[in-house]
Scaffold this motif. Structure first.
Motif, PDB file in Angstrom:
ATOM      1  N   GLN A  24      16.357  38.939 -67.393  1.00 33.72           N
ATOM      2  CA  GLN A  24      17.597  38.882 -68.171  1.00 33.72           C
ATOM      3  C   GLN A  24      17.329  39.156 -69.649  1.00 33.72           C
ATOM      4  N   GLU A  25      16.228  38.631 -70.167  1.00 32.18           N
ATOM      5  CA  GLU A  25      15.852  38.889 -71.552  1.00 32.18           C
ATOM      6  C   GLU A  25      15.545  40.378 -71.757  1.00 32.18           C
ATOM      7  N   PHE A  26      14.858  40.964 -70.784  1.00 32.92           N
ATOM      8  CA  PHE A  26      14.546  42.396 -70.840  1.00 32.92           C
ATOM      9  C   PHE A  26      15.836  43.211 -70.875  1.00 32.92           C
ATOM     10  N   LEU A  27      16.815  42.839 -70.031  1.00 35.67           N
ATOM     11  CA  LEU A  27      18.099  43.556 -70.011  1.00 35.67           C
ATOM     12  C   LEU A  27      18.816  43.445 -71.348  1.00 35.67           C
ATOM     13  N   ALA A  28      18.768  42.267 -71.946  1.00 37.47           N
ATOM     14  CA  ALA A  28      19.443  42.060 -73.231  1.00 37.47           C
ATOM     15  C   ALA A  28      18.827  42.937 -74.320  1.00 37.47           C
ATOM     16  N   ILE A  29      17.521  43.097 -74.270  1.00 32.85           N
ATOM     17  CA  ILE A  29      16.829  43.915 -75.267  1.00 32.85           C
ATOM     18  C   ILE A  29      17.048  45.406 -75.015  1.00 32.85           C
ATOM     19  N   ASN A  30      17.140  45.793 -73.747  1.00 34.34           N
ATOM     20  CA  ASN A  30      17.228  47.215 -73.366  1.00 34.34           C
ATOM     21  C   ASN A  30      18.602  47.590 -72.830  1.00 34.34           C
ATOM     22  N   GLN A  31      19.618  47.204 -73.539  1.00 35.79           N
ATOM     23  CA  GLN A  31      20.969  47.566 -73.123  1.00 35.79           C
ATOM     24  C   GLN A  31      21.162  49.074 -73.224  1.00 35.79           C
ATOM     25  N   ASN A  32      22.025  49.617 -72.397  1.00 29.90           N
ATOM     26  CA  ASN A  32      22.361  51.043 -72.415  1.00 29.90           C
ATOM     27  C   ASN A  32      21.185  51.949 -72.063  1.00 29.90           C
ATOM     28  N   SER A  33      20.205  51.433 -71.342  1.00 23.53           N
ATOM     29  CA  SER A  33      19.062  52.255 -70.931  1.00 23.53           C
ATOM     30  C   SER A  33      19.019  52.469 -69.432  1.00 23.53           C
ATOM     31  N   GLY A  34      20.050  52.017 -68.734  1.00 22.83           N
ATOM     32  CA  GLY A  34      20.116  52.215 -67.293  1.00 22.83           C
ATOM     33  C   GLY A  34      19.436  51.126 -66.475  1.00 22.83           C
ATOM     34  N   TYR A  35      18.975  50.066 -67.135  1.00 26.89           N
ATOM     35  CA  TYR A  35      18.313  48.986 -66.409  1.00 26.89           C
ATOM     36  C   TYR A  35      19.343  48.067 -65.771  1.00 26.89           C
ATOM     37  N   MET A  36      19.012  47.560 -64.578  1.00 25.88           N
ATOM     38  CA  MET A  36      19.878  46.631 -63.854  1.00 25.88           C
ATOM     39  C   MET A  36      19.001  45.644 -63.099  1.00 25.88           C
ATOM     40  N   VAL A  37      19.567  44.484 -62.812  1.00 29.48           N
ATOM     41  CA  VAL A  37      18.903  43.524 -61.937  1.00 29.48           C
ATOM     42  C   VAL A  37      19.687  43.507 -60.639  1.00 29.48           C
ATOM     43  N   VAL A  38      18.974  43.663 -59.507  1.00 31.75           N
ATOM     44  CA  VAL A  38      19.605  43.615 -58.188  1.00 31.75           C
ATOM     45  C   VAL A  38      18.851  42.625 -57.314  1.00 31.75           C
ATOM     46  N   ASP A  39      19.551  42.031 -56.375  1.00 35.88           N
ATOM     47  CA  ASP A  39      18.913  41.101 -55.445  1.00 35.88           C
ATOM     48  C   ASP A  39      18.175  41.837 -54.339  1.00 35.88           C
ATOM     49  N   THR A  40      18.811  42.891 -53.816  1.00 32.41           N
ATOM     50  CA  THR A  40      18.212  43.665 -52.725  1.00 32.41           C
ATOM     51  C   THR A  40      18.541  45.137 -52.926  1.00 32.41           C
ATOM     52  N   LEU A  41      17.817  45.960 -52.201  1.00 32.11           N
ATOM     53  CA  LEU A  41      18.085  47.398 -52.187  1.00 32.11           C
ATOM     54  C   LEU A  41      18.431  47.804 -50.762  1.00 32.11           C
ATOM     55  N   PRO A  42      19.186  48.891 -50.599  1.00 28.14           N
ATOM     56  CA  PRO A  42      19.542  49.328 -49.251  1.00 28.14           C
ATOM     57  C   PRO A  42      18.309  49.710 -48.437  1.00 28.14           C
ATOM     58  N   TYR A  43      18.459  49.663 -47.145  1.00 30.06           N
ATOM     59  CA  TYR A  43      17.369  49.920 -46.207  1.00 30.06           C
ATOM     60  C   TYR A  43      17.598  51.255 -45.517  1.00 30.06           C
ATOM     61  N   SER A  44      16.539  52.041 -45.385  1.00 29.14           N
ATOM     62  CA  SER A  44      16.636  53.321 -44.694  1.00 29.14           C
ATOM     63  C   SER A  44      16.233  53.148 -43.232  1.00 29.14           C
ATOM     64  N   GLU A  45      17.148  53.365 -42.337  1.00 25.22           N
ATOM     65  CA  GLU A  45      16.844  53.309 -40.903  1.00 25.22           C
ATOM     66  C   GLU A  45      15.940  54.469 -40.498  1.00 25.22           C
ATOM     67  N   THR A  46      16.140  55.610 -41.112  1.00 27.51           N
ATOM     68  CA  THR A  46      15.399  56.815 -40.755  1.00 27.51           C
ATOM     69  C   THR A  46      13.977  56.806 -41.305  1.00 27.51           C
ATOM     70  N   TYR A  47      13.823  56.383 -42.552  1.00 24.54           N
ATOM     71  CA  TYR A  47      12.512  56.381 -43.209  1.00 24.54           C
ATOM     72  C   TYR A  47      12.247  55.016 -43.859  1.00 24.54           C
ATOM     73  N   PRO A  48      12.037  53.990 -43.061  1.00 23.69           N
ATOM     74  CA  PRO A  48      11.890  52.641 -43.626  1.00 23.69           C
ATOM     75  C   PRO A  48      10.656  52.466 -44.511  1.00 23.69           C
ATOM     76  N   GLU A  49       9.657  53.329 -44.347  1.00 23.99           N
ATOM     77  CA  GLU A  49       8.433  53.179 -45.133  1.00 23.99           C
ATOM     78  C   GLU A  49       8.533  53.786 -46.534  1.00 23.99           C
ATOM     79  N   TYR A  50       9.635  54.474 -46.837  1.00 20.28           N
ATOM     80  CA  TYR A  50       9.795  55.107 -48.137  1.00 20.28           C
ATOM     81  C   TYR A  50      10.904  54.412 -48.916  1.00 20.28           C
ATOM     82  N   SER A  51      10.822  54.484 -50.228  1.00 26.27           N
ATOM     83  CA  SER A  51      11.808  53.763 -51.050  1.00 26.27           C
ATOM     84  C   SER A  51      12.336  54.655 -52.170  1.00 26.27           C
ATOM     85  N   ASN A  52      13.043  55.684 -51.779  1.00 29.53           N
ATOM     86  CA  ASN A  52      13.717  56.544 -52.741  1.00 29.53           C
ATOM     87  C   ASN A  52      15.195  56.190 -52.740  1.00 29.53           C
TER      88      ASN A  52
END
Length: 118
Positions: A24-52
């Motif tokens: 949260q402190e990092f986000l406050a310092i780096n506003q407007n730089s595209g940073y976000m905090v998320v709890d989870t990311l979507p899962y790929s059924e087709t390519y579960p070993e990759y994270s694009n």
């Protein structure tokens, strides 16, 4: 989890080893730089070993086009490694059965050619 949306709408994971308060402190310092905090990311059924991931319709989604490119590149490299590893089996003085190796080497060459134009 800290992520960043890049100018080309790709989303990358930023692993700084921060706890929630530090994120949260990092986000406050780096506003407007595209940073976000998320709890989870979507899962790929087709390519579960990759994270694009990419930013689409105001949400983070799996980028299976990039996942497929990464999968294909890895597979091509595996086939190239196999061809290198089995080169010695094609010599005339090798004393074991080579029929299976010949078939697998041809499959490897075909895959490489179809995916790299070689």
């Amino acid at each position: 989890m800290l992520v960043r949306k890049l100018d080309n709408n790709k989303v990358v994971i930023i692993d700084l080893g921060y706890n929630s308060a530090q994120e949260q402190e990092f986000l406050a310092i780096n506003q407007n730089s595209g940073y976000m905090v998320v709890d989870t990311l979507p899962y790929s059924e087709t390519y579960p070993e990759y994270s694009n991931y990419k930013w689409e319709a105001d949400a983070i989604v799996v980028d299976d086009v990039e996942n497929e490119k990464q999968f294909t590149a890895n597979r091509v490299q595996e086939y190239k490694d196999y061809l290198t590893k089995t080169d010695f089996k094609m010599t005339s003085d090798y004393d074991q059965e080579t029929a299976a190796v010949i078939i697998l080497r041809q499959e490897a060459r075909d895959f490489i050619r179809s995916n790299l134009g070689e």
